[in-house]
Motif scaffolding. Structure first.
Motif, PDB file in Angstrom:
ATOM      1  N   ALA A   1     -34.154 137.129   1.935  1.00 32.51           N
ATOM      2  CA  ALA A   1     -35.516 136.618   2.090  1.00 32.51           C
ATOM      3  C   ALA A   1     -35.776 135.443   1.145  1.00 32.51           C
ATOM      4  O   ALA A   1     -36.391 134.441   1.530  1.00 32.51           O
TER       5      ALA A   1
ATOM      6  N   LEU B   1     -34.263 132.386   2.549  1.00 31.79           N
ATOM      7  CA  LEU B   1     -35.046 131.862   3.669  1.00 31.79           C
ATOM      8  C   LEU B   1     -36.262 131.079   3.186  1.00 31.79           C
ATOM      9  O   LEU B   1     -36.614 130.037   3.756  1.00 31.79           O
TER      10      LEU B   1
ATOM     11  N   TRP C   1     -36.448 127.503   4.895  1.00 34.32           N
ATOM     12  CA  TRP C   1     -37.231 127.554   6.142  1.00 34.32           C
ATOM     13  C   TRP C   1     -38.638 128.034   5.788  1.00 34.32           C
ATOM     14  O   TRP C   1     -38.941 129.198   5.888  1.00 34.32           O
ATOM     15  N   ASN C   2     -39.501 127.090   5.375  1.00 29.52           N
ATOM     16  CA  ASN C   2     -40.793 127.510   4.844  1.00 29.52           C
ATOM     17  C   ASN C   2     -41.988 126.932   5.582  1.00 29.52           C
ATOM     18  O   ASN C   2     -43.049 126.735   4.999  1.00 29.52           O
TER      19      ASN C   2
ATOM     20  N   GLY D   1     -41.127 130.289   9.572  1.00 26.36           N
ATOM     21  CA  GLY D   1     -40.168 130.727   8.557  1.00 26.36           C
ATOM     22  C   GLY D   1     -40.795 131.675   7.553  1.00 26.36           C
ATOM     23  O   GLY D   1     -40.152 132.645   7.123  1.00 26.36           O
TER      24      GLY D   1
ATOM     25  N   ALA E   1     -39.414 135.374   6.747  1.00 32.11           N
ATOM     26  CA  ALA E   1     -39.037 135.749   5.380  1.00 32.11           C
ATOM     27  C   ALA E   1     -39.887 136.888   4.854  1.00 32.11           C
ATOM     28  O   ALA E   1     -39.377 137.808   4.205  1.00 32.11           O
TER      29      ALA E   1
END
Length: 408
Positions: free
Chosen positions: A100, A103, A107-108, A112, A116
């Motif tokens: 997590a 991620l 990928w935010n 994402g 996460a």
């Protein structure tokens, strides 16, 4: 069937395993780190919101994704440490948190964040009951003459203490350091990796059966006469975690939109104060009777919830903060009592299962009310929605507390 085991001697213990006493503190530290990581995003939601321009109700969806992950995990795998072993489930949980964290780094955007947060919730669901039971068993082997009080206090304190530290750390990163949407996750990625290595060295306390029973999702088997006590504990846990859900999802929005406070550090410090009050109340009042703890929990919850409603209606920051501290202290004592009641209803080989059930209900309380608040915010302003929310939590808390009080 799983059984508590301490049959290894000094000569046949693997050389790379820690002693049970040291293992107790390693599990406590790993538990603390995972719970802190789970609340790191609390003061950062406003930054994501400002960057991507999504409305406040989306924050409740992102937060609820975490709680849904916890609920699914508790229902599907949270009880498996009774069969697969405590250390194995804790290690799986820490590894999930590491994924997590990675991620969050790569990928935010909103999608994402949801993925996460869901994965982080799955890890927490795998951890909570397993670590709580493991702490109890490690301490019982290391200090058999001591009794369960310290293990219970440490278990609940690191749970809520970790939840407290996460927002404070996230807020401090956002206020004082560069890259606040990346650096906290990078730091915790390293901390969690170290925790995983340490957990792998902790001794197991569950003897795995030669023939594993068939897999089944979470369920509880209690005598008929114990179900009323369990339901009271479950409702108390639900109500208490609903208060936590409010502060870990919407506190920054309340501070910025209603109380006109935009400090990132304050956005993290307020949830920290609530969770810290929860942890401190459990430590300070650990030696008083269970009945006294329940009375204090009821009084503090009512004072805190009433004050929260008054604080948002009057747009008073001091009232909001002080009331949150009172409510947090009440939740801590109420949740500790709920855990004690649930654990007392279970045979040792079912303890992980029953604890997973109480955490399952608690995390439903973390998710469901916040989702309902998010839906309500589409239609109504924040202040009346919060007033109705705290009134509903009070209505749930008082009868459940009184029922547990009668049992005590």
């Amino acid at each position: 069937m799983s059984t508590l085991t301490d049959t290894r001697t000094a000569t046949d213990r693997p050389p790379f395993r820690l002693r049970h006493g040291a293992g107790f503190w390693v599990i406590a530290a790993a538990f603390l780190a995972v719970m802190a990581f789970s609340t790191i995003p609390t003061p950062l939601y406003a930054l994501y919101q400002a960057r991507d321009g999504f409305p406040t109700w989306v924050v409740t969806v992102i937060f609820a994704a975490y709680a849904v992950g916890v609920i699914a995990s508790l229902f599907l795998i949270g009880h498996l440490s009774d069969i697969a072993g405590r250390r194995r489930m804790i290690l799986i949980a820490v590894l999930l948190e590491i994924v997590a964290a990675a991620l969050f780094l790569v990928w935010n955007d909103v999608s994402g964040l949801i993925v996460a947060r869901t994965l982080s919730g799955v890890g927490v669901g795998a951890l909570t009951a397993s670590a709580t039971a493991h702490l109890s068993e490690l301490r019982a082997i290391a200090r058999p003459e001591e009794g369960p009080r310290l293990a219970g206090t440490v278990g609940t304190a690191v749970n809520t203490g970790g939840l407290a530290l996460g927002p404070l750390i996230g807020g401090a990163f956002a206020q004082f350091l560069p890259e606040p949407l990346l650096l906290p996750y990078a730091v915790f990625l390293v901390l969690l990796a170290v925790a995983a290595v340490a957990v792998a060295l902790v001794p197991e306390t569950v003897e795995r059966a030669e023939e594993r029973p068939a897999y089944r999702p979470q369920r509880i088997s209690l005598p008929v006469e114990a179900r009323g006590a369990f339901s009271a504990a479950a409702v108390a846990a639900f109500a208490g975690f609903a208060v936590f859900g409010l502060f870990t999802s919407l506190a920054p929005s309340v501070l910025a939109g209603t109380l006109h406070q935009t400090s990132h550090l304050l956005a993290g410090a307020v949830p920290f104060a609530v969770f810290a009050a929860s942890a401190v109340s459990q430590i300070v009042f650990a030696r008083v009777s269970g009945r006294t703890q329940l009375v204090l929990a009821l009084v503090l919850m009512l004072l805190g919830l009433g004050g929260l409603a008054a604080g948002v209606l009057a747009a008073s920051l001091p009232v909001f903060i002080v009331s949150g501290i009172f409510a947090g202290a009440g939740v801590g004592l109420q949740f500790r009592s709920a855990i004690a009641v649930a654990a007392s209803l279970a045979a040792p080989e079912r303890r992980g299962e029953v604890l997973a059930a109480i955490f399952l209900v608690a995390y439903i309380g973390l998710a469901l009310p916040v989702l309902l608040v998010g839906v309500a915010l589409i239609l109504w302003p924040l202040v009346p929605v919060l007033v109705v929310f705290v009134a509903a939590i009070a209505v749930l808390s008082v009868p459940a507390g009184l029922r547990m009080l009668r049992r005590a």
